[in-house]
Design a protein around this motif. Structure first.
Motif, PDB file in Angstrom:
ATOM      1  N   LEU A  27       0.864  -1.181   0.000  1.00  0.00           N
ATOM      2  CA  LEU A  27       0.000   0.000   0.000  1.00  0.00           C
ATOM      3  C   LEU A  27       0.902   1.234   0.000  1.00  0.00           C
ATOM      4  CD1 LEU A  27      -3.043   0.862   0.330  1.00  0.00           C
ATOM      5  CD2 LEU A  27      -2.573   1.008   2.782  1.00  0.00           C
TER       6      LEU A  27
ATOM      7  N   GLN B  73      -0.586  11.966  -3.655  1.00  0.00           N
ATOM      8  CA  GLN B  73      -0.775  11.821  -2.213  1.00  0.00           C
ATOM      9  C   GLN B  73      -1.625  10.620  -1.829  1.00  0.00           C
ATOM     10  OE1 GLN B  73       0.766  13.731   0.010  1.00  0.00           O
ATOM     11  NE2 GLN B  73       1.763  14.778  -1.678  1.00  0.00           N
ATOM     12  N   MET B  74      -2.416  10.098  -2.769  1.00  0.00           N
ATOM     13  CA  MET B  74      -3.315   9.004  -2.373  1.00  0.00           C
ATOM     14  C   MET B  74      -2.571   7.670  -2.340  1.00  0.00           C
ATOM     15  SD  MET B  74      -5.757   8.527  -5.709  1.00  0.00           S
ATOM     16  CE  MET B  74      -6.466   6.945  -5.265  1.00  0.00           C
ATOM     17  N   MET B  75      -3.125   6.743  -1.540  1.00  0.00           N
ATOM     18  CA  MET B  75      -2.507   5.415  -1.437  1.00  0.00           C
ATOM     19  C   MET B  75      -3.414   4.371  -2.060  1.00  0.00           C
ATOM     20  SD  MET B  75      -1.156   5.341   2.471  1.00  0.00           S
ATOM     21  CE  MET B  75       0.372   4.461   2.469  1.00  0.00           C
ATOM     22  N   GLU B  76      -2.791   3.424  -2.740  1.00  0.00           N
ATOM     23  CA  GLU B  76      -3.478   2.247  -3.262  1.00  0.00           C
ATOM     24  C   GLU B  76      -2.463   1.111  -3.256  1.00  0.00           C
ATOM     25  OE1 GLU B  76      -6.538   2.818  -6.666  1.00  0.00           O
ATOM     26  OE2 GLU B  76      -4.980   4.290  -7.027  1.00  0.00           O
TER      27      GLU B  76
ATOM     28  N   MET C 295      -5.390   4.491   7.111  1.00  0.00           N
ATOM     29  CA  MET C 295      -4.378   3.572   6.556  1.00  0.00           C
ATOM     30  C   MET C 295      -4.531   2.167   7.116  1.00  0.00           C
ATOM     31  SD  MET C 295      -0.763   5.509   6.277  1.00  0.00           S
ATOM     32  CE  MET C 295      -0.728   7.233   5.905  1.00  0.00           C
TER      33      MET C 295
ATOM     34  N   THR D  74      -8.693   2.412  -1.826  1.00  0.00           N
ATOM     35  CA  THR D  74      -8.005   3.692  -2.031  1.00  0.00           C
ATOM     36  C   THR D  74      -8.027   4.472  -0.730  1.00  0.00           C
ATOM     37  OG1 THR D  74     -10.018   4.873  -2.698  1.00  0.00           O
ATOM     38  CG2 THR D  74      -8.717   3.873  -4.456  1.00  0.00           C
ATOM     39  N   TRP D  75      -6.958   5.230  -0.488  1.00  0.00           N
ATOM     40  CA  TRP D  75      -6.827   6.094   0.690  1.00  0.00           C
ATOM     41  C   TRP D  75      -6.425   7.467   0.177  1.00  0.00           C
ATOM     42  CZ3 TRP D  75      -2.628   8.970   2.321  1.00  0.00           C
ATOM     43  CH2 TRP D  75      -2.626   9.424   3.660  1.00  0.00           C
ATOM     44  N   LEU D  76      -7.223   8.447   0.497  1.00  0.00           N
ATOM     45  CA  LEU D  76      -6.953   9.802  -0.009  1.00  0.00           C
ATOM     46  C   LEU D  76      -6.990  10.792   1.150  1.00  0.00           C
ATOM     47  CD1 LEU D  76      -6.766  11.749  -2.540  1.00  0.00           C
ATOM     48  CD2 LEU D  76      -9.248  11.875  -2.417  1.00  0.00           C
ATOM     49  N   PRO D  77      -5.888  11.455   1.434  1.00  0.00           N
ATOM     50  CA  PRO D  77      -5.895  12.414   2.552  1.00  0.00           C
ATOM     51  C   PRO D  77      -6.574  13.708   2.123  1.00  0.00           C
ATOM     52  CG  PRO D  77      -3.744  12.436   1.475  1.00  0.00           C
ATOM     53  CD  PRO D  77      -4.581  11.398   0.757  1.00  0.00           C
TER      54      PRO D  77
ATOM     55  N   TYR E 275      -6.699  17.431   1.404  1.00  0.00           N
ATOM     56  CA  TYR E 275      -5.566  18.168   0.895  1.00  0.00           C
ATOM     57  C   TYR E 275      -5.954  19.604   0.742  1.00  0.00           C
ATOM     58  CZ  TYR E 275      -0.888  17.826  -0.483  1.00  0.00           C
ATOM     59  OH  TYR E 275       0.479  17.934  -0.458  1.00  0.00           O
TER      60      TYR E 275
ATOM     61  N   VAL F 147     -12.568   9.989  -4.301  1.00  0.00           N
ATOM     62  CA  VAL F 147     -13.086  11.087  -3.484  1.00  0.00           C
ATOM     63  C   VAL F 147     -14.417  10.643  -2.873  1.00  0.00           C
ATOM     64  CG1 VAL F 147     -13.818  13.498  -3.500  1.00  0.00           C
ATOM     65  CG2 VAL F 147     -12.031  12.722  -5.079  1.00  0.00           C
TER      66      VAL F 147
END
Lengths: 349, 469
Positions: A4, A173-176, B313, B327-330, B332, B356
């Motif tokens: 990830l 900035q996003m995680m996958e 996370m 998907t992980w999106l902080p 911003y 999003v």
């Protein structure tokens, strides 16, 4: 194995898998994690990592390393890419394989650190001086960022050209998860490179041709190459209906959001299709000409005030293409895009 | 008969890289560059380093340096030779990298790159040809132009008030710690040439022996732009130029400095995998998750420092290990620095479109502003979990199912308020059915290696789970 990671880290891991030898960069938000990851991974592997004194220094170190036949990269965001542009013109002029990542942020000027896609003109249309082109890859996910990083080095070698990976603050900035494994890469022989063998004594890497005719020949040679790249490397993802009521188009994070918009439109009985260019230069114009039938409305979405849409319109002469953009760091909401698409369909009736 | 002198074999016999007049140089009559070129060529031959030598040429009168030397060469953008040479030298640890630069190139437009290459102690030798003027572009003011000296951009002479003082580069470089050699020589008289040969030999030997960075400033005459004949120009160096730029060795630590060769290696994938810590297999025995929706869209929000991003996370990592798309999106934007944080997490069976999250299925709001901002976006069948330790009134416009979780208090009871995010993890896991208690315990054991920290987090996750039951 799956890991990830942020888009900014994926680009470095892709570079490592592609056999990148050296990283030269300068910190800038929202691209800095690329330098963080490069320093973390390159140095213990005895590869070259240098945090340069400035963006201009970094791109010229890339020039030196590429002259020496290394697989080499740099990365930045809008303001830094502006500074690198002179060097990128030299890389193109001297035909040096190299990879440049632009994690787009908001501009003009200092702008802010949110996502935008307003470096399109700068990156896709040239940016530096002179009559050159650079290949531009536009990933829409972290996984695709990883794979395009690997591909970028192969394309750079194959065509002796600088290659851009154009992402943005969101993708960076996003995680996958990315699936990291050994991938085949095609490192070219570089008999023209500078090294310490007697064979390289006669090698010269330059972009200067004093004689006008020699210079014209060189530029024509570059453009013959560009024509081949246009023929061979243009690429786009197509998604959605075979016979659409509307065609949506966008690249990078916007293209990815449009995929969800296609699904939402299909739920409310509008057959939509998506064209998401994966290369911005060469632009996949033929795909547009194949997919978009006369009379079918086209909605082009980007995080800028109408840069990408120019290439869509050039690909579809005489066709009505509606532009919709958000700027300033804002991403559109899906419902907002659905509403825009519905409006286009209504107007076309 | 013994041959006592010949053209250096480091030079091309015929200058085939030159488009025309391939037996003569491009330098003006009386110019110092030719003399310096000859000194360097003789020493390359003498030291036997022709194959190792790589020239980096500047923009200026030295731009065509590659015409003359039969060595690998590259021409750099204006001012950037020291940066290009950095890339060349790092890629070729066995090379003798020569950066050949003039005073406009090195001391004006490229000062930053020149000084920083020196300060990093790059393995390179820089020849800084100082003729106090821009030669190639037509005799403009250089940073090295003498006070009162006229040029095409200082027609009434260099003015201190307008143009500042002439820059003494060799002294500046000598003030840095990394360089092993910094010197100023001249090539205007036989005596000065003999001294120049001595210093340049030392600099090239230092390169051959990988001693680090050497800087040699060479005062050179420019009869053309000085508007003097060659003899007058040579005399003017002794009489006037050397007053501003004294000759000498400003720094020399070559002998005592150790060799320093930098690493530049290619590695196999296995080494990369090890570096990336790719140790465990994806065949981990975990089953895919039964989700409450085909795609669960989370919003985690709260103050900066509440562990919001890492909570997202953790959910992402656990889901990925269970073969889900994620998907992980902080968040911003300006709030990143202002104390309010949020992140969007999408967990799905299928490929995820937009990362999003506009309308969350599950909202975790660890403070009041987050609940007020995101709460109303949650649909009727969605879950809203808020931190009742910090939020006492719930907005009236919420549609989703609302759960009060005293996350901060439970974390405090477990031993540390910072574990509030792990309390939430336990609660979310129980309510969504995504992870079992055993899943969470295994995950925490892998995440927290220190026993005390693990114990705290195990307590916290259990508290969250129990609160959800």
């Amino acid at each position: 194995m799956k890991k990830l990671v942020k888009g900014n880290e994926a680009v470095v891991i892709g570079a490592l898998v592609a056999g990148c030898d050296a990283y030269y960069g300068y910190p800038i938000t929202p691209a800095s994690e690329i330098a963080h990851a490069a320093s973390e991974y390159f140095l213990p592997l005895n590869k070259v990592f240098v945090q340069a004194e400035c963006e201009i220094g970094a791109v010229n170190m890339v020039f030196g390393a590429a002259s020496s036949g290394q697989r080499v990269m740099t990365a930045s965001s809008g303001p830094g890419i502006s500074l690198k542009m002179e060097g990128i013109s030299y890389l193109a002029g001297a035909e040096l394989p190299s990879v440049i990542v632009d994690v787009q942020r908001v501009g003009p000027g200092l702008g802010n650190i949110g996502p935008e896609q307003s470096d399109y003109f700068q990156v896709v249309k040239g940016g530096g001086h002179g009559d050159y082109r650079a290949i531009v890859l536009a990933p829409a996910s972290v996984e695709e960022t990883y794979h395009m990083a690997i591909k970028a080095f192969d394309l750079a070698d194959k065509w002796r050209s600088p290659v851009f990976i154009l992402t943005d603050a969101t993708l960076g900035q996003m995680m996958e998860p990315i699936d990291i494994k050994e991938e085949p890469t095609h490192r070219s022989d570089k008999p023209w490179a500078l090294d310490t063998t007697p064979e390289s004594n006669d090698n010269l890497v330059t972009s200067i041709y004093l004689d006008f005719d020699d210079m014209e020949e060189h530029i024509n040679k570059l453009h013959a190459k560009y024509a081949k790249i246009t023929e061979e490397e243009a690429q786009a993802e197509i998604y959605g209906a075979d016979v659409p009521d509307i065609v949506l188009t966008g690249y990078g994070i916007t293209g990815r959001m449009l995929r969800s918009v296609v699904d939402k439109l299909n739920e409310i009985g509008i057959d939509a299709a998506l064209i998401r260019p994966q290369t911005l230069w060469p632009f996949p114009s033929k795909t547009y000409q194949e997919i978009v039938k006369p009379g079918v409305p086209v909605l082009s979405v980007e995080l800028s005030c109408g840069q990408f849409v120019e290439d869509v319109r050039l690909s579809l002469p005489g066709h009505k293409v509606t532009h919709y953009g958000r700027v300033g760091g804002n991403l559109p909401e899906l419902d907002e895009l659905v509403a825009q698409a519905e409006k286009c369909v209504q107007e076309a009736k | 008969m013994t041959k006592v002198y010949e053209k250096s074999p480091a030079f091309f016999d015929t200058f085939t890289r030159k488009p025309s007049m391939q037996k003569t140089t491009h330098y003006c009559p009386g110019c110092g560059h030719g003399t310096l070129n000859k000194i360097i060529a003789d020493l390359i031959a003498e030291l036997g380093i022709q194959d190792q030598t790589i020239f980096v040429g500047p923009v200026g009168c030295g731009v065509f340096i590659y015409y003359y030397y039969e060595s690998a060469s590259v021409s750099a953008p204006h001012g950037r030779a020291s940066a290009v040479a950095t890339g060349v030298s790092r890629a070729n640890p066995d090379s003798v990298t020569i950066s050949y630069q003039g005073d406009g190139d090195l001391a004006a437009i490229g000062t930053s790159n020149a000084i920083h290459a020196a300060n990093r102690g790059e393995n390179m030798i820089v020849f800084f040809v100082n003729n106090n003027i821009y030669g190639m572009t037509g005799g403009q003011l250089a940073p090295t132009t003498l006070i009162d000296q006229t040029s095409t951009t200082s027609p009434s002479g260099r003015s201190i008030l307008n143009d500042g003082f002439p820059l003494r580069m060799a002294e500046m470089v000598a003030g840095l710690e990394a360089p092993v050699l910094s010197a100023r020589v001249a090539v205007n008289t036989p005596k000065n040439v003999r001294q120049a040969i001595k210093v340049i030999r030392k600099g090239l030997e230092a390169q051959r022996d990988k001693k680090g960075y050497a800087f040699i400033e060479v005062l050179s005459q420019c009869p053309t732009n000085w508007k003097k004949d060659p003899k007058e120009a040579c005399e003017w160096i002794d009489d006037v130029v050397c007053q501003q730029y004294p000759l000498g060795v400003m720094k020399d630590i070559v002998e005592e400095h150790p060799s320093q060769k930098r690493k530049c290696e290619r590695v196999e994938f296995d080494a990369i995998a090890e570096q990336l810590n790719l140790t465990t297999s994806d065949e981990n025995g975990f089953q895919p998750i039964e989700l409450i929706e085909d795609e669960v869209r989370f919003k985690f929000a709260g103050f900066g420092g509440q562990g919001i991003l890492s909570l997202g996370m953790m959910v992402s990592q656990l889901s990925m290990e269970r073969h889900m798309e994620v998907t992980w999106l902080p968040s911003y934007g300006p709030e990143m620095r202002g104390g309010v944080a949020n992140c969007s997490v999408v967990v799905s069976k299928e490929a995820i479109g937009s990362p999003v999250v506009d309308q969350p299925n599950v909202l975790v709001a660890l403070n009041r502003p987050s609940l007020e901002k995101f709460g109303p976006l949650v649909p009727e069948d969605g879950l809203i979990i808020y931190n009742s330790s910090l939020v006492d009134t719930v907005p009236e416009n919420l549609k989703g199912k609302v759960y009060a979780l005293p996350a901060t208090d439970l974390a405090s009871e477990a031993g540390n308020v910072k574990a509030a995010n792990v309390v939430v993890l336990g609660f979310v896991a129980q309510k969504t059915g995504m992870f079992s208690q055993a899943d969470l315990e295994t995950f925490l054991a892998e995440t927290f290696k220190k026993p005390a920290l693990l114990e705290l987090n195990l307590k916290a996750v259990k508290a969250g789970w129990s609160a959800a039951e």
